[in-house]
Design an enzyme around this catalytic site. Structure first.
Site, PDB file in Angstrom:
ATOM      1  N   HIS A  70       0.812  -1.218   0.000  1.00  0.00           N
ATOM      2  CA  HIS A  70       0.000   0.000   0.000  1.00  0.00           C
ATOM      3  C   HIS A  70       0.848   1.272   0.000  1.00  0.00           C
ATOM      4  CE1 HIS A  70       0.415  -0.290   4.511  1.00  0.00           C
ATOM      5  NE2 HIS A  70       0.466   1.020   4.388  1.00  0.00           N
ATOM      6  N   ASP A 110       0.352  -7.696   1.739  1.00  0.00           N
ATOM      7  CA  ASP A 110       0.654  -6.262   1.765  1.00  0.00           C
ATOM      8  C   ASP A 110       2.161  -6.013   1.721  1.00  0.00           C
ATOM      9  OD1 ASP A 110       0.099  -3.557   1.746  1.00  0.00           O
ATOM     10  OD2 ASP A 110       0.156  -3.372   3.924  1.00  0.00           O
ATOM     11  N   SER A 135       4.932   2.979   7.919  1.00  0.00           N
ATOM     12  CA  SER A 135       4.507   1.853   7.101  1.00  0.00           C
ATOM     13  C   SER A 135       5.610   1.403   6.155  1.00  0.00           C
ATOM     14  CB  SER A 135       3.280   2.260   6.292  1.00  0.00           C
ATOM     15  OG  SER A 135       2.733   1.151   5.652  1.00  0.00           O
TER      16      SER A 135
END
Length: 513
Positions: free
Chosen positions: A130, A160, A256
Site C-alpha cells: 500500500h 501487503d 509503514s
C-alpha cells in the site's frame, strides 16, 4: 631476460583473464542467489556486534539501533490525479490516513510517503504494497541522504508486501532474523519515518503473535472501527494472509514499510498497520513476520510474482463465535472443515468435511492465522503435515499443496525509465526454452504479474502474455525493457507479442512524458 619478461607477461595476462572470468561467474551467481544467501555473504564480511540485552536486567538498544538505522529508507511517492476513487484508492486512503501516505484524490499530482528496508547490498528494498500501489514515481532517500528513483519488481497484496529496487551497490542492509523465535514480552524496536521525521527509532515489546485483524482484502464501510478512520467489512472472504506480530513500540504515519527488529538488530517484521481511532499511535501496531516475507520476496525476485500453494479446504475458525453459530461442536480451538475442494491436496490426502484441524506441523492451531501463515511460506508441490480431530480421535495427514490460481493483479510515467517502467504496471521473466518453442519465437519475456491501474491493466494485457518487442526493439530481459522505453518518439509506446492463447498483438499507446 626477454624470456623471463615474456613469462611474466603471460602470467599477468592469464591472471587477469582468470580474475575477469571469476567476476563474471560471481555476478551471474549473485543474481540468482536468494536474499538469505546474499545476507550470509554480506554478514560473513560485516560482523554484527553481539546483543546487549537481558529480560530482567539492564537493556541497551544502542547497538541494535546503530545496526539498523542506516538500512531503513524514506520513500516518497507521486500519484497522478484521479477523478474517481476505486477500491484500491479507498484502501490507500485508509492506510495513508494511518501512515501519512494519503491516496490520489481530486487535485494532482498527489504526494505521499512511507518507509522501506534495504535487504540486499545491490539495492533490493522491502516495503508495503500500500506504500507503492499505483505510484507513478517512487523516490528513495537513504539514511546518508542519497536519492534514487526506484522500480517496482513486484507486489503481493495478499500479504501487503512489495519488492522495489534502486540502482546502487554496497548498500548497508538489515540482517534477516527468525520471526518464529520472537517471544511475547521480548523487547523490539520500530525504525521508520513517522510524520516525515526520518530515521526515528522507538522501543516496545512483542504484545502478541499470529494476529488476524481483518484489514487485507476487504471492502470499506462508513462505520467507525478500531483500525482507523475507515471501516472494512467482511462482505467477501479475506483474500489476504494475516498473522501479524503485534507490538506496542510507537508506530505512526510514515512508519509503514519500516523495520521491526529485535535487540540483536535482526529484522523480524515489516510494520504494516496500527489499531487507532484517530489515525495516530494508540498502543497497537502490527508487522508482517519476516519468515513469511522472505518467501514472498524471494518468489517475486525469482518469478516476478508469488507462487502460492493451497491445502484445498474452506473452514470456519472455532475461536470466532459468529463463524460457528450453526455448527454442532463444543470445541473452541481449531478450524472446522466446511468443505473440501475437489481435486485439491486435502481431498487427495483424505481430509473430510466435518474434520477439525487442530495442529499444523505439530503446532497447535488456535485460529486461522496459525494455519495460513505456515501455508503461506510454502510452494506448490510442498508437503505440509496437519492433524485433524475426527470422531473423537486425532488423525495425521501429509497434504501436498496444489498450485494457486493465476497471480494476483495489483499497482504501477514520468521522465525516467524507472518511472515509466512502474507505469507499465507489470512484472516480467525471460522465456524458457520450452516457451520459445511453443510460441515459435527466438526470445521474449513473459508477463508474470499485472498491477491495477497500469498500462498493461488498462490495455487488458494479462499475466502469461509473451512480450517480444517494445518500440520495435527486441525484448529478452528486463534490461531490454528499460532500454526500449527510454527511446520514446512523440510519447508513443508500441508493445508487440502474443496473448496466452497464442494470438499475436501489436498495441500502440500514447504516454504522457
Amino acid at each position: 631476460m626477454k624470456r623471463f619478461g615474456l613469462t611474466l607477461l603471460t602470467a599477468f595476462v592469464g591472471g587477469a583473464m582468470a580474475l575477469g572470468t571469476y567476476k563474471l561467474v560471481e555476478k551471474k551467481y549473485a543474481d540468482n542467489m536468494s536474499f538469505d544467501d546474499k545476507q550470509n555473504v554480506y554478514f560473513a564480511s560485516n560482523r554484527m556486534s553481539p546483543a546487549i540485552t537481558s529480560s530482567a536486567g539492564e537493556v541497551d538498544f544502542t547497538q541494535a539501533a546503530a545496526a539498523v538505522t542506516p538500512a531503513v529508507v524514506y520513500i516518497r511517492t507521486t500519484y497522478a490525479s484521479s477523478g474517481q476513487q476505486s477500491q484500491q484508492d479507498r484502501l490507500q486512503q485508509m492506510f495513508g490516513d494511518m501512515f501519512g501516505q494519503g491516496s490520489p484524490r481530486q487535485s494532482a499530482p498527489q504526494m505521499a510517503s512511507g518507509s522501506g528496508v534495504i535487504i540486499s547490498p545491490d539495492g533490493y528494498i522491502v516495503t508495503n504494497n500500500h506504500v507503492v500501489a499505483k505510484a507513478d514515481k517512487i523516490e528513495i532517500t537513504t539514511n546518508d541522504h542519497r536519492r534514487f528513483t526506484a522500480k517496482v519488481i513486484g507486489t503481493d497484496p495478499n500479504t501487503d508486501l512489495a519488492l522495489i529496487k534502486i540502482e546502487a551497490n554496497d548498500l548497508p542492509i538489515v540482517k534477516l532474523g527468525n520471526s518464529d523465535d520472537a517471544k511475547v514480552g521480548e523487547w523490539v524496536l520500530a525504525v521508520g519515518n513517522p510524520f516525515n521525521l526520518t530515521s526515528t527509532v522507538t522501543a516496545g515489546i512483542v504484545s502478541a503473535k499470529g494476529r488476524g485483524i481483518g484489514i487485507i482484502g476487504k471492502d470499506d464501510d462508513q462505520d467507525d472501527n478500531p483500525f482507523g478512520p475507515t471501516k472494512l467489512r467482511a462482505s467477501k472472504p479475506i483474500a489476504g494472509i494475516e498473522s501479524f506480530i503485534q507490538t506496542d513500540a510507537a508506530i505512526n504515519p510514515g512508519n509503514s514499510g519500516g523495520a521491526l527488529v529485535n535487540t540483536r538488530g535482526e529484522l523480524i517484521g515489516i510494520n504494516s498497520a496500527i489499531a487507532s481511532h484517530t489515525g495516530s499511535y494508540e498502543g497497537y501496531g502490527f508487522a508482517v513476520p519476516i519468515n513469511l516475507a522472505k518467501k514472498v520476496l524471494n518468489d517475486i525476485k525469482k518469478f516476478g510474482a508469488v507462487k502460492r500453494g493451497y491445502i484445498g479446504v474452506s473452514f470456519s475458525d472455532l475461536s470466532v463465535p459468529e463463524q460457528v453459530a450453526d455448527l454442532k461442536t463444543d470445541k473452541t480451538n481449531g478450524l472446522y472443515v466446511r468443505s473440501v475442494v475437489a481435486g485439491g491436496g486435502a481431498e487427495a490426502a483424505g481430509v473430510k468435511t466435518g474434520d477439525v484441524i487442530t495442529k499444523v506441523e505439530g503446532v497447535t492451531v488456535y485460529e486461522s492465522s496459525d494455519l495460513q501463515e505456515r501455508v503461506g511460506r510454502l510452494q506448490p508441490g510442498d508437503k505440509i503435515n496437519i492433524t485433524v480431530m475426527r470422531d473423537g480421535a486425532e488423525k495425521n495427514f501429509a497434504v501436498t499443496l496444489k498450485a494457486d490460481v493465476p497471480a494476483a493483479r495489483t499497482a504501477g510515467l514520468s521522465r525516467s525509465a524507472n518511472e515509466l517502467y512502474n507505469k507499465l504496471g507489470a512484472s516480467f521473466m525471460p522465456l524458457s526454452q520450452g516457451q520459445k518453442v511453443k510460441y515459435h519465437v527466438n526470445g521474449g519475456v513473459i508477463v508474470t504479474q499485472v498491477r491495477d491501474g497500469g498500462i498493461f491493466d488498462e490495455a487488458e494485457i494479462p499475466s502469461g502474455t509473451i512480450i517480444t518487442s517494445i518500440n520495435k526493439e527486441p525484448i529478452n530481459s528486463v534490461a531490454d525493457i528499460d532500454k526500449a522505453i527510454t527511446n520514446l518518439k512523440d510519447g508513443l509506446l508500441t508493445i508487440a507479442g502474443y496473448y496466452p492463447d497464442g494470438t499475436k498483438f501489436n498495441n500502440k499507446f500514447t504516454v504522457e512524458q
